[in-house]
Design a protein around this motif. Structure first.
Motif, PDB file in Angstrom:
ATOM      1  N   UNK A  31      17.891  16.750  21.573  1.00  0.00           N
ATOM      2  CA  UNK A  31      19.140  16.025  21.345  1.00  0.00           C
ATOM      3  C   UNK A  31      20.319  16.895  21.773  1.00  0.00           C
ATOM      4  N   UNK A  32      21.425  16.256  22.176  1.00  0.00           N
ATOM      5  CA  UNK A  32      22.646  17.015  22.414  1.00  0.00           C
ATOM      6  C   UNK A  32      23.143  17.609  21.099  1.00  0.00           C
ATOM      7  N   UNK A  33      24.022  18.605  21.202  1.00  0.00           N
ATOM      8  CA  UNK A  33      24.559  19.279  20.027  1.00  0.00           C
ATOM      9  C   UNK A  33      25.137  18.295  19.021  1.00  0.00           C
ATOM     10  N   UNK A  90      14.790  31.863  26.700  1.00  0.00           N
ATOM     11  CA  UNK A  90      15.667  32.717  27.517  1.00  0.00           C
ATOM     12  C   UNK A  90      16.535  31.910  28.475  1.00  0.00           C
ATOM     13  N   UNK A  91      16.202  30.634  28.640  1.00  0.00           N
ATOM     14  CA  UNK A  91      16.942  29.789  29.583  1.00  0.00           C
ATOM     15  C   UNK A  91      17.663  28.684  28.806  1.00  0.00           C
ATOM     16  N   UNK A  92      18.939  28.503  29.098  1.00  0.00           N
ATOM     17  CA  UNK A  92      19.747  27.517  28.371  1.00  0.00           C
ATOM     18  C   UNK A  92      19.618  26.156  29.035  1.00  0.00           C
ATOM     19  N   UNK A  93      18.596  25.398  28.617  1.00  0.00           N
ATOM     20  CA  UNK A  93      18.415  24.047  29.135  1.00  0.00           C
ATOM     21  C   UNK A  93      19.288  23.050  28.395  1.00  0.00           C
ATOM     22  N   UNK A  94      19.434  21.871  28.938  1.00  0.00           N
ATOM     23  CA  UNK A  94      20.313  20.874  28.331  1.00  0.00           C
ATOM     24  C   UNK A  94      19.693  20.183  27.120  1.00  0.00           C
ATOM     25  N   UNK A  95      20.524  19.868  26.148  1.00  0.00           N
ATOM     26  CA  UNK A  95      20.168  18.986  25.030  1.00  0.00           C
ATOM     27  C   UNK A  95      18.970  19.462  24.214  1.00  0.00           C
ATOM     28  N   UNK A  96      18.887  20.761  23.935  1.00  0.00           N
ATOM     29  CA  UNK A  96      17.797  21.229  23.064  1.00  0.00           C
ATOM     30  C   UNK A  96      18.226  22.474  22.300  1.00  0.00           C
ATOM     31  N   UNK A  97      19.405  22.421  21.703  1.00  0.00           N
ATOM     32  CA  UNK A  97      19.959  23.599  21.037  1.00  0.00           C
ATOM     33  C   UNK A  97      19.064  24.076  19.893  1.00  0.00           C
ATOM     34  N   UNK A  98      18.508  23.153  19.106  1.00  0.00           N
ATOM     35  CA  UNK A  98      17.688  23.580  17.974  1.00  0.00           C
ATOM     36  C   UNK A  98      16.372  24.188  18.449  1.00  0.00           C
ATOM     37  N   UNK A  99      15.730  23.517  19.398  1.00  0.00           N
ATOM     38  CA  UNK A  99      14.458  24.011  19.926  1.00  0.00           C
ATOM     39  C   UNK A  99      14.653  25.365  20.619  1.00  0.00           C
ATOM     40  N   UNK A 100      15.658  25.447  21.496  1.00  0.00           N
ATOM     41  CA  UNK A 100      15.893  26.686  22.227  1.00  0.00           C
ATOM     42  C   UNK A 100      16.210  27.846  21.302  1.00  0.00           C
ATOM     43  N   UNK A 101      17.006  27.588  20.253  1.00  0.00           N
ATOM     44  CA  UNK A 101      17.367  28.654  19.324  1.00  0.00           C
ATOM     45  C   UNK A 101      16.144  29.123  18.531  1.00  0.00           C
TER      46      UNK A 101
END
Length: 699
Positions: free
Chosen positions: A530-532, A580-591
Motif C-alpha cells: 500500500x502507499x504510505x 535495500x531498495x526503495x520500491x514503490x508502495x511498500x513502506x511497511x514491508x520494506x522497513x
C-alpha cells in the motif's frame, strides 16, 4: 532337499518359489520386535535352480545379505551362493585363528552376480543341513543366552528340542559348530547361542518359522513363570528416582538434550533421539540399574550400536538443572577416559584406530534415554537396541544372573577387521548430514523449497508453520522422497512466530525430535502493498510482528540451544531486495525487511564467538510457488506495475540483468550455499537472489 524347478533366479519368471517363501517368512518374523531387532539376524533358503551356463540343475542358497533388515527384505537384499562350492570351503578352512579369510572366499561361491554382499553368518546357513535356517535375536532367547547358567536353563526350558552352543564369535567355525550339533542331535529344532541369540531350522519354510517361534515363545513363557516369584528383578525403586510427570519430564529432556548432544559429538557430530518408554523409565528408577548398565550389552547386534556400555547420570531428577549439567560433563570426561582404557587394554598392533570415545546411549533417571548416531534412524535404532538390552537384562535377572560376554570379546567384534570393512563401504555422508534444521514458514513457497533442499542434502528438518496442514504435508513429502520412516527425516511443528511461547515450544520440539539444533532459517513472512497514506497501523504492526519481531524471537530461542550445544551453527534470514531498495508502495514491508537485514549484521557480530554464523538471502520477484504472492501480494504488486497478475513473474524477469525468473528453488540454493560447508568463514553476508537488480546491489 527340495523339488527341482526350472525357475532360475534370472529366468524372468519372478522370484524362485523358495525365495518367495523366504521373503514372506522374513517379513513376518521381522515385523514383530519380540522375534528380532531391526537389521538383526538373518534367514536363508536352499533350493534347486537351472544353471544358465550348463543348463543343469544346481543347488543354491539365498540368504539375507550384510546390513539388511528382515522386516523389509527384498530379493535384491539376498546373497545368492552355489551350495556345492560353499560347502567345499570346509576342505580349505585354515582353522579358527584364520577364519576371517573365509569371508573373502564367499565371493568365489557366488551364483551369477551373487546379489548382496554375504554376511558373516553365511557359513552358519550354508553348513547346517536344512533347507531353511533362521538366525534371530529375540529378547527372550538372548536372556537365556546371557544368563550365568544359560546352558542349564536351556535344558530346563526346552528339554532336548533345543541345544546349547557356548559363546563363539560369529564366523565359519560357529557355522561348523552348529552344523555338528544338528547332526548329533537329530531331534533338535534349533540352538541357543551363548551370549548371542538363537538359530532354528526346518525342511520347509513353514516348519522353520514354526520352530523359530516355538523357541521364542517357549523362552518367553519360561521366563514369565520364573518371574511370578520375582516381580522386580531390577530391585526396588530408588527414593527420588521415580519418573517425572510427562510435561516436566519432556521439559527436562529438552533442557538437557542440547548439552548431552554437544558432549556426545565431541569426536564427530551426532543426531539424537529421545525415549521415555515405560521400560526405560522403570529401569533407570530401580536400584540395580547402575550395576547392570555397567556390565554393558551382550548380543553383538546390540553393542555394535550402543557401545559397550551407556553413560548413566547418577543424580536424582529433581536436582537443579545446573548441577545435572555439571555432573554430566564430569561423567562424560570419565566415560571418555574409561573407553580409551578399554581400547588400549584390548587393541593389538593391527587393530583399527579408535573410532570415538563418546557414548551412544545416555540414561537419565526420571527422564529417560538419549541415544545418538550419524543420522536419526541410527540414533533411534540405537535406542531401540538398548530397550532390547533392558528386556534381556530383565529376563536374565529373573531366571538367574545377567552375565554378558567378556569385554575382550566385545572388543574383538567392535574392532573386527570385517566390521571395519563394512564401515568403509558406507556411502560418503551428504553435506548436511547430522545437521538439524528448523525452517519457519516451511509449509509453502520458499520455505517448502528450502526444507526440501536441506533434507535432500542430508539434514533433519523441522517444518514450522502456522498452517499446520501445510507443515504436515511438506514433512510427509520430504519423508516420502527420502524413503524413510515418519519422523526420521522431517517433522512438522505448528508455530506462530509472533508468540514467544509458541516459538519456544517449536524449538523444544526440534530438540526432542532430533537432539538439538544446528541450522535455523527465518523465512516466515507476509506482505501488504500500500502507499504510505493508505498504510494503517495494523498493516505496519502485522508485518513488523511477523518478520522483524518473529525473526528476533526465533533467533533468540535458537541461539540458546546453539550456545548450549557448543557446536556452532547457522542462522539464515530470508530478507528481500526491498530491504535495500526503495520500491514503490511498500513502506511497511520494506522497513520490516530492512530490520531483518540489520539483525543479520548485529547477530553475526554477537554470536561469532560461539561459532554461530548469521547470514541472509535477498530474493526478489519470486512469484511462482510463493505463498506471499498467492495470498494477495501478487495482485497488489501487479496493480502497482500495471500488468496482469499472471504476467508478473515475466515482468520481474524482464527488468533484471539476467532476464531470468526467480523461483523458490533458487532461494533454497542460496541457503544451501551458505550452510553446506564451503562458506565456513562467511558471516554477516547477504546474498542477492534477484537475477540482477542493479539498484539493489549491496554497498
Amino acid at each position: 532337499m527340495t523339488e527341482p524347478t526350472s525357475h532360475g533366479p534370472d529366468a524372468g519368471h519372478g522370484p524362485h518359489p523358495q525365495v518367495a517363501a523366504l521373503l514372506e517368512r522374513s517379513h513376518r518374523l521381522g515385523a514383530d520386535p519380540r522375534n528380532t531387532n531391526y537389521a538383526g539376524g538373518n534367514a536363508s533358503a536352499k533350493g534347486t535352480a537351472t544353471d544358465p551356463v550348463t543348463g543343469e540343475p544346481t543347488e543354491l542358497m539365498w540368504v539375507k545379505g550384510s546390513g539388511g533388515d528382515l522386516g523389509t527384505l527384498t530379493e535384491a537384499g539376498l546373497a545368492v551362493l552355489r551350495l556345492d562350492r560353499l560347502r567345499a570351503l570346509t576342505g580349505v578352512y585354515p582353522g579358527v585363528e584364520r577364519e576371517d579369510e573365509m569371508v573373502a572366499a564367499f565371493d568365489y561361491c557366488a551364483h551369477g552376480k551373487g546379489g548382496a554382499a554375504p554376511s558373516i553368518d553365511t557359513a552358519m546357513h550354508g553348513l547346517v543341513e536344512a533347507a531353511h535356517v533362521d538366525h534371530l535375536h529375540p529378547d527372550s532367547g538372548i536372556a537365556l543366552a546371557c544368563a550365568a547358567d544359560g546352558e542349564k536353563l536351556t535344558a530346563e526350558c526346552f528339554g532336548g528340542r533345543v541345544a546349547w552352543v557356548p559363546w563363539r564369535r560369529p564366523g565359519f567355525q560357529l557355522g561348523l559348530d552348529i552344523a555338528a550339533i544338528k547332526r548329533d542331535n537329530p531331534e533338535a529344532i534349533g540352538v541357543v547361542l551363548g551370549g548371542h541369540g538363537i538359530t532354528a531350522w526346518g525342511e520347509t519354510s513353514q516348519e522353520c518359522e514354526a520352530n523359530s517361534l516355538e523357541i521364542i515363545r517357549t523362552a518367553e513363557e519360561f521366563i514369565a513363570r520364573r518371574g511370578e516369584g520375582r516381580p522386580h528383578p531390577f530391585g526396588p525403586v530408588v527414593e527420588g528416582y521415580a519418573p517425572l510427570p510427562e510435561a516436566e519430564r519432556r521439559a527436562r529432556a529438552a533442557a538437557l538434550l542440547p548439552v548431552v548432544r554437544g558432549l556426545a559429538s565431541t569426536d564427530r557430530p551426532q543426531v539424537g533421539h529421545y525415549t521415555d518408554s515405560e521400560a526405560v523409565l522403570d529401569f533407570v528408577s530401580r536400584a540395580e540399574h547402575p550395576r547392570l548398565a555397567a556390565l554393558g550389552t551382550s548380543c553383538p547386534d546390540h553393542f555394535l550400536r550402543t557401545k559397550v556400555r551407556p553413560l548413566v547420570l547418577d543424580v536424582a531428577p529433581d536436582v537443579p538443572l545446573e548441577r545435572a549439567v555439571e555432573r554430566l560433563r564430569e561423567l562424560h570426561a570419565a566415560y571418555r577416559e574409561d573407553y580409551r582404557a578399554y581400547y588400549e587394554a584390548h587393541a593389538e598392533a593391527d587393530s583399527p584406530a579408535m573410532r570415538g570415545a563418546d557414548p551412544a546411549i545416555v540414561l537419565v533417571p526420571g527422564v529417560g534415554m538419549f541415544s545418538f548416531g550419524a543420522d536419526k534412524q541410527t540414533a533411534r535404532v540405537a535406542g531401540e537396541f538398548y530397550v532390547n538390552a533392558i528386556n534381556v537384562m530383565r529376563g536374565a535377572e529373573t531366571v538367574s544372573t545377567y552375565t554378558p560376554i567378556p569385554e575382550s570379546e566385545k572388543f574383538r567384534i567392535e574392532y573386527w577387521a570385517l566390521e571395519e570393512a563394512k564401515l568403509r563401504r558406507r556411502p560418503k555422508p551428504k553435506a548436511l548430514a547430522t545437521r538439524v534444521a528448523l525452517v519457519t514458514g516451511g509449509g509453502s513457497g520458499i520455505g517448502r523449497a528450502i526444507a526440501h533442499r536441506l533434507a535432500a542434502e542430508g539434514a533433519c528438518v523441522v517444518v514450522a508453520d502456522r498452517d499446520t496442514e501445510g507443515a504436515a504435508r511438506v514433512a510427509a513429502e520430504i519423508t516420502e522422497a527420502a524413503g524413510g520412516r515418519a519422523g526420521d527425516v522431517a517433522v512438522p511443528v505448528a508455530v506462530d512466530v509472533t508468540e514467544p511461547e509458541q516459538v519456544a515450544a517449536a524449538v523444544r520440539a526440534a530438540v526432542l525430535a532430533f537432539g538439538g539444533l544446528d541450522l535455523v532459517v527465518n523465512n516466515a513472512g507476509l506482505s501488504i502493498s500500500k502507499p504510505l497514506l493508505e498504510t494503517t497501523e495494523a498493516d505496519w504492526d502485522v508485518q513488523h510482528r511477523v518478520m522483524a519481531r518473529g525473526s528476533f524471537l526465533v533467533a533468540r530461542e535458537a541461539a540458546r540451544v546453539l550456545v548450549e550445544q557448543g557446536m556452532g551453527g547457522d542462522i539464515v534470514y530470508i530478507a528481500s531486495k526491498n530491504g535495500v531498495f526503495a520500491g514503490p508502495n511498500n513502506v511497511a514491508y520494506g522497513a520490516a525487511k530492512a530490520d531483518q537485514a540489520h539483525q543479520v549484521r548485529l547477530l553475526a557480530a554477537e554470536l561469532g564467538e560461539h561459532g554461530i554464523r548469521v547470514n541472509g538471502v535477498n530474493p526478489d520477484g519470486v512469484v511462482r510457488g510463493s505463498g506471499i504472492f498467492a495470498g494477495g501480494w501478487g495482485a497488489q504488486r501487479a496493480a502497482v506495475y500495471g500488468v496482469p497478475e499472471e504476467e508478473l513473474g515475466a515482468f520481474y524477469a524482464k527488468r533484471t540483468l539476467l532476464k531470468r525468473e526467480v523461483l523458490p528453488e533458487h532461494v533454497a540454493n542460496a541457503v544451501f550455499a551458505l550452510t553446506g560447508g564451503e562458506l565456513s568463514h562467511t558471516t554477516g553476508l547477504h546474498i542477492p537472489v534477484d537475477a540482477g537488480v542493479a539498484a539493489a546491489f549491496l554497498r
